[in-house]
Design an enzyme around this catalytic site. Structure first.
Site, short mmCIF file in Angstrom:
data_model
loop_
_atom_site.label_atom_id
_atom_site.label_comp_id
_atom_site.label_asym_id
_atom_site.label_seq_id
_atom_site.Cartn_x
_atom_site.Cartn_y
_atom_site.Cartn_z
N ARG A 54 0.84 -1.21 0.00
CA ARG A 54 0.00 0.00 0.00
C ARG A 54 0.87 1.26 0.00
NH1 ARG A 54 -2.00 2.59 4.24
NH2 ARG A 54 -2.09 0.75 5.55
N TYR A 107 -15.77 15.03 -17.62
CA TYR A 107 -16.09 13.61 -17.56
C TYR A 107 -17.10 13.40 -16.43
CZ TYR A 107 -15.45 8.66 -16.55
OH TYR A 107 -15.67 7.34 -16.30
N ASP A 179 -6.73 16.80 -16.95
CA ASP A 179 -6.97 15.40 -17.32
C ASP A 179 -6.55 15.24 -18.79
OD1 ASP A 179 -8.14 12.99 -18.23
OD2 ASP A 179 -9.78 13.13 -16.78
N LYS A 204 -7.65 3.73 -20.03
CA LYS A 204 -7.90 4.07 -21.43
C LYS A 204 -6.62 3.86 -22.26
CE LYS A 204 -11.74 5.11 -19.45
NZ LYS A 204 -12.10 6.44 -19.02
C1 PLP Z 1 -12.52 7.07 -17.80
C2 PLP Z 1 -12.14 8.45 -17.50
C3 PLP Z 1 -11.89 8.86 -16.17
C4 PLP Z 1 -12.05 7.95 -14.99
O1 PLP Z 1 -11.15 6.90 -15.03
P1 PLP Z 1 -11.39 5.48 -14.33
O2 PLP Z 1 -10.15 4.73 -14.64
O3 PLP Z 1 -12.64 4.90 -14.91
O4 PLP Z 1 -11.56 5.76 -12.87
C5 PLP Z 1 -11.50 10.17 -15.98
N1 PLP Z 1 -11.37 11.05 -17.00
C6 PLP Z 1 -11.62 10.68 -18.27
C7 PLP Z 1 -11.45 11.69 -19.36
C8 PLP Z 1 -12.00 9.39 -18.57
O5 PLP Z 1 -12.25 9.03 -19.83
#
Ligand code: PLP
Length: 381
Positions: A54, A107, A179, A204
């Site tokens: 952790r 998002y 992001d 992603k």
């Molecule tokens: C999917 C996504 C998230 C969240 O990510 P997780 O891995 O599902 O927690 C945040 N920002 C964007 C732009 C995303 O496509």
């Protein structure tokens, strides 16, 4: 070894790991043994890297360091999901009584975190359209600490003016966090433009194979140190095997993106000519490496039966995610943006007839044909 494509396959190695194996082994362990009490003490004085997973693990460190290197940032950490990376990023800057300003076309999960969770801990937010500079400035209060946005937004693929956001933040002494999930460092590197913290849903494109849920936060050393503390205290660590999978996926980021971006551009051009497609959203002039691998289309309500379209896609699967090697589609208004108030969705233009396409690495002719066939089958005559 300074070029981006080279860095995607040659990662910095976390200290203290076995470097004789070609690929970093999976340290599938919850803890590390200690020779004696002095050896255990060495972890707390910083002389020894690992004690308990952790707190840190070679595989999760490797992922954080690899993405940091690709973003040209000095430090990074990997967490259990994109959302937990966003959470620890927020908490590295914000505490009760603080305020953040975020873009309104966020998002859906981030929107929920900001509107439903943070207020319960005394952190307030204002969300404004970031395309209007004066609205960002007007939203800043004496207790504002952070500006938050996305490089390419979801699902309408608005490209943020990062330089402008950084300039506003600098003028007001604010931290910036961005992001970069949709663009990836292959297209855009916001840290190089002066952003303090860059976050990814590694679920992603970083992982790229839809087999792992993970997040990465990279940025300024002091902020990442603080985020690491939060991650340890809150228990948002990523499992070693998941980190290893994300690292394996990351090695092909450049060649996946090269193909996916090229396919997306050609699909967007093809869809513009198709009857039933009212509008194609595909960004322009994003980067010298291209404009992204996501394409969003607005169907013509009068001529296309949306349900039939989704039923006629054949091998193109309907999923509530994106960025895998396979071409997939999603329906933002009923999935990723379900949490947004209907009135906000309407204002943003996220309505029922929007289809988001995550373009994969298949042969472009097969991709074009799948969509042409589905559109043809869904036409209302
Ligand atoms: C999917 C996504 C998230 C969240 O990510 P997780 O891995 O599902 O927690 C945040 N920002 C964007 C732009 C995303 O496509």
């Amino acid at each position: 070894m300074r070029h981006f494509d080279t860095k995607t396959v040659h990662f910095p190695k976390p200290s203290g790991i076995d470097t004789s194996s070609k690929v970093t082994p999976i340290y599938q362990t919850s803890a590390f043994t200690n020779k004696d009490l002095d050896d255990m003490e060495a972890f707390y004085t910083g002389a020894k890297p690992y004690l308990y997973t952790r707190n840190g693990n070679p595989n999760t460190d490797e992922l954080g360091m690899a993405v940091a290197a690709l973003e040209s940032a000095p430090a990074g950490i990997a967490t259990s999901s994109g959302l937990s990376a966003i959470l620890v990023g927020f908490l590295s800057v914000l505490k009760a009584g603080d305020h953040l300003v975020a873009c309104q076309d966020l998002y859906g999960g981030t929107y929920q975190l900001i509107t439903e969770e943070l207020p319960q801990y005394g952190i307030e937010a204002t969300m404004v359209p970031f395309e209007h500079e004066e609205e960002i400035r007007a939203a800043i209060r004496p207790n504002t600490k952070l500006l938050y946005t996305e490089t390419i937004t979801n699902p309408l693929l608005r490209v943020e003016n990062i330089e402008r956001v950084v300039a506003i933040a600098k003028a007001n002494g604010l931290v910036t966090m961005v992001d970069n999930t949709f663009a990836t460092p292959y297209l855009l590197r916001p840290y190089e433009a002066g952003v303090d913290l860059v976050v990814h849903s590694a679920t992603k494109y970083i992982g790229g194979h839809s087999d792992v849920t993970a997040g990465v936060l990279v940025g300024k050393e002091a902020l990442i140190q603080k985020a690491r503390e939060k991650a340890v205290h809150l228990g948002t660590n990523l499992g070693p095997f998941d980190a290893w999978l994300a690292c394996r996926g990351l090695k092909t980021l450049s060649i996946r993106m090269e193909r996916q971006v090229n396919n997306a551009r050609r699909l967007a051009e093809d869809l513009k000519k198709r009857p039933g497609v009212k509008r194609v959203f595909y960004p322009q002039n994003v980067s010298p490496n291209g404009d992204g691998a996501m394409v969003t289309i607005e169907m013509d309500k009068e001529s296309v039966d949306l349900k039939r379209f989704f039923q006629s896609l054949g091998w193109v699967k309907i999923v509530a995610t994106l960025a895998g090697v396979e071409t997939t589609v999603s329906h933002p208004s009923s999935t990723s943006h379900r949490a947004l108030p209907a009135e906000l969705c309407k204002r943003l233009g996220i309505h029922d007839h929007l289809v988001r396409i995550s373009v994969g690495i298949e042969d472009i002719d097969d991709i074009k044909e799948a969509f042409a066939r589905a559109l043809h089958a869904a036409m209302i005559h």
